[in-house]
Design a protein around this motif. Structure first.
Motif, mmCIF file in Angstrom:
data_model
loop_
_atom_site.group_PDB
_atom_site.id
_atom_site.type_symbol
_atom_site.label_atom_id
_atom_site.label_comp_id
_atom_site.label_asym_id
_atom_site.label_seq_id
_atom_site.Cartn_x
_atom_site.Cartn_y
_atom_site.Cartn_z
ATOM 1 N N THR A 33 0.865 -1.170 0.000
ATOM 2 C CA THR A 33 0.000 0.000 0.000
ATOM 3 C C THR A 33 0.905 1.225 0.000
ATOM 4 O O THR A 33 1.851 1.298 0.783
ATOM 5 C CB THR A 33 -0.905 -0.004 1.249
ATOM 6 N N TYR A 34 0.639 2.189 -0.886
ATOM 7 C CA TYR A 34 1.513 3.346 -1.060
ATOM 8 C C TYR A 34 0.745 4.617 -0.750
ATOM 9 O O TYR A 34 -0.203 4.968 -1.446
ATOM 10 C CB TYR A 34 2.076 3.369 -2.483
ATOM 11 N N ILE A 35 1.160 5.295 0.326
ATOM 12 C CA ILE A 35 0.491 6.511 0.789
ATOM 13 C C ILE A 35 1.537 7.618 0.890
ATOM 14 O O ILE A 35 2.530 7.470 1.606
ATOM 15 C CB ILE A 35 -0.180 6.278 2.151
ATOM 16 N N TYR A 36 1.327 8.704 0.177
ATOM 17 C CA TYR A 36 2.266 9.825 0.205
ATOM 18 C C TYR A 36 2.252 10.489 1.578
ATOM 19 O O TYR A 36 1.276 10.391 2.324
ATOM 20 C CB TYR A 36 1.914 10.825 -0.893
ATOM 21 N N ASP A 71 1.988 13.556 2.794
ATOM 22 C CA ASP A 71 1.098 14.650 3.204
ATOM 23 C C ASP A 71 -0.390 14.295 3.120
ATOM 24 O O ASP A 71 -1.250 15.166 3.136
ATOM 25 C CB ASP A 71 1.394 15.904 2.386
ATOM 26 N N VAL A 72 -0.710 13.017 3.078
ATOM 27 C CA VAL A 72 -2.098 12.548 3.026
ATOM 28 C C VAL A 72 -2.715 12.614 4.423
ATOM 29 O O VAL A 72 -2.056 12.309 5.410
ATOM 30 C CB VAL A 72 -2.145 11.106 2.479
ATOM 31 N N GLU A 73 -3.984 13.016 4.491
ATOM 32 C CA GLU A 73 -4.726 13.028 5.755
ATOM 33 C C GLU A 73 -5.796 11.937 5.692
ATOM 34 O O GLU A 73 -6.585 11.895 4.750
ATOM 35 C CB GLU A 73 -5.397 14.381 5.966
ATOM 36 N N ILE A 74 -5.807 11.068 6.709
ATOM 37 C CA ILE A 74 -6.786 9.975 6.761
ATOM 38 C C ILE A 74 -7.455 9.998 8.131
ATOM 39 O O ILE A 74 -6.774 9.966 9.154
ATOM 40 C CB ILE A 74 -6.121 8.607 6.519
ATOM 41 N N GLY A 75 -8.782 10.040 8.150
ATOM 42 C CA GLY A 75 -9.535 10.120 9.390
ATOM 43 C C GLY A 75 -9.617 8.798 10.140
ATOM 44 O O GLY A 75 -9.390 7.714 9.591
ATOM 45 N N GLY A 89 -1.566 15.109 -1.175
ATOM 46 C CA GLY A 89 -2.628 16.080 -0.943
ATOM 47 C C GLY A 89 -4.016 15.510 -0.738
ATOM 48 O O GLY A 89 -4.980 16.260 -0.576
ATOM 49 N N VAL A 90 -4.157 14.199 -0.710
ATOM 50 C CA VAL A 90 -5.471 13.564 -0.542
ATOM 51 C C VAL A 90 -5.932 13.718 0.902
ATOM 52 O O VAL A 90 -5.142 13.624 1.842
ATOM 53 C CB VAL A 90 -5.404 12.070 -0.941
ATOM 54 N N LYS A 91 -7.238 13.964 1.067
ATOM 55 C CA LYS A 91 -7.861 14.030 2.386
ATOM 56 C C LYS A 91 -9.007 13.029 2.412
ATOM 57 O O LYS A 91 -9.945 13.126 1.632
ATOM 58 C CB LYS A 91 -8.378 15.433 2.675
ATOM 59 N N ILE A 92 -8.909 12.066 3.329
ATOM 60 C CA ILE A 92 -9.923 11.026 3.473
ATOM 61 C C ILE A 92 -10.564 11.194 4.849
ATOM 62 O O ILE A 92 -9.861 11.290 5.849
ATOM 63 C CB ILE A 92 -9.302 9.620 3.340
ATOM 64 N N GLY A 93 -11.886 11.218 4.890
ATOM 65 C CA GLY A 93 -12.603 11.422 6.143
ATOM 66 C C GLY A 93 -12.595 10.206 7.054
ATOM 67 O O GLY A 93 -11.909 9.219 6.810
ATOM 68 N N ASN A 133 -6.874 -2.403 -4.409
ATOM 69 C CA ASN A 133 -6.337 -1.949 -5.692
ATOM 70 C C ASN A 133 -6.989 -0.648 -6.165
ATOM 71 O O ASN A 133 -7.383 -0.512 -7.325
ATOM 72 C CB ASN A 133 -6.491 -3.051 -6.750
ATOM 73 N N VAL A 134 -7.100 0.327 -5.277
ATOM 74 C CA VAL A 134 -7.676 1.636 -5.594
ATOM 75 C C VAL A 134 -6.539 2.625 -5.831
ATOM 76 O O VAL A 134 -5.515 2.595 -5.153
ATOM 77 C CB VAL A 134 -8.590 2.119 -4.444
ATOM 78 N N TYR A 135 -6.722 3.524 -6.805
ATOM 79 C CA TYR A 135 -5.772 4.600 -7.085
ATOM 80 C C TYR A 135 -6.495 5.922 -6.865
ATOM 81 O O TYR A 135 -7.507 6.191 -7.528
ATOM 82 C CB TYR A 135 -5.271 4.513 -8.529
ATOM 83 N N ILE A 136 -5.990 6.731 -5.923
ATOM 84 C CA ILE A 136 -6.608 8.022 -5.624
ATOM 85 C C ILE A 136 -5.642 9.119 -6.040
ATOM 86 O O ILE A 136 -4.534 9.229 -5.511
ATOM 87 C CB ILE A 136 -6.965 8.130 -4.132
ATOM 88 N N SER A 137 -6.058 9.950 -6.994
ATOM 89 C CA SER A 137 -5.230 11.010 -7.567
ATOM 90 C C SER A 137 -4.986 12.153 -6.591
ATOM 91 O O SER A 137 -5.718 12.324 -5.609
ATOM 92 C CB SER A 137 -5.906 11.578 -8.817
ATOM 93 N N GLU A 138 -3.990 12.964 -6.918
ATOM 94 C CA GLU A 138 -3.597 14.101 -6.097
ATOM 95 C C GLU A 138 -4.790 14.995 -5.732
ATOM 96 O O GLU A 138 -5.668 15.236 -6.549
ATOM 97 C CB GLU A 138 -2.561 14.966 -6.832
ATOM 98 N N ASN A 139 -4.761 15.469 -4.487
ATOM 99 C CA ASN A 139 -5.688 16.483 -3.968
ATOM 100 C C ASN A 139 -7.162 16.069 -3.973
ATOM 101 O O ASN A 139 -8.046 16.920 -3.900
ATOM 102 C CB ASN A 139 -5.502 17.804 -4.721
#
Length: 69
Positions: free
Chosen positions: A13-16, A18-22, A36-40, A48-54
């Motif tokens: 699993t690859y998480i940059y 500056d990602v925020e995860i609730g 830059g991703v923010k997850i509540g 196998n999900v890909y979440i783009s910048e911001n």
């Protein structure tokens, strides 16, 4: 990443940085979460999900397996 986040397999699993995860969110294997991703809170991020910048994901969201956002 807040306490209470579950990452099912940290080895593929690859998480940059500056990602925020609730709290109480689950991240399934083979997921990529870009800068830059923010997850509540209380979310489920499928396998196998890909979440783009911001990208912003609201509280309680369920993202199905193999999704590209």
């Amino acid at each position: 990443i807040n306490g209470g986040v579950t990452i099912e397999n940290v080895n593929d699993t690859y998480i940059y940085d500056d990602v925020e995860i609730g709290q109480d969110t689950v991240i399934r294997p083979k997921t990529v979460i870009k800068s830059g991703v923010k997850i509540g809170r209380d979310c489920i991020i499928g396998y196998n999900v890909y979440i783009s910048e911001n990208t912003i994901i609201e509280d309680g969201t369920v993202i199905e397996d193999n999704t590209i956002m």
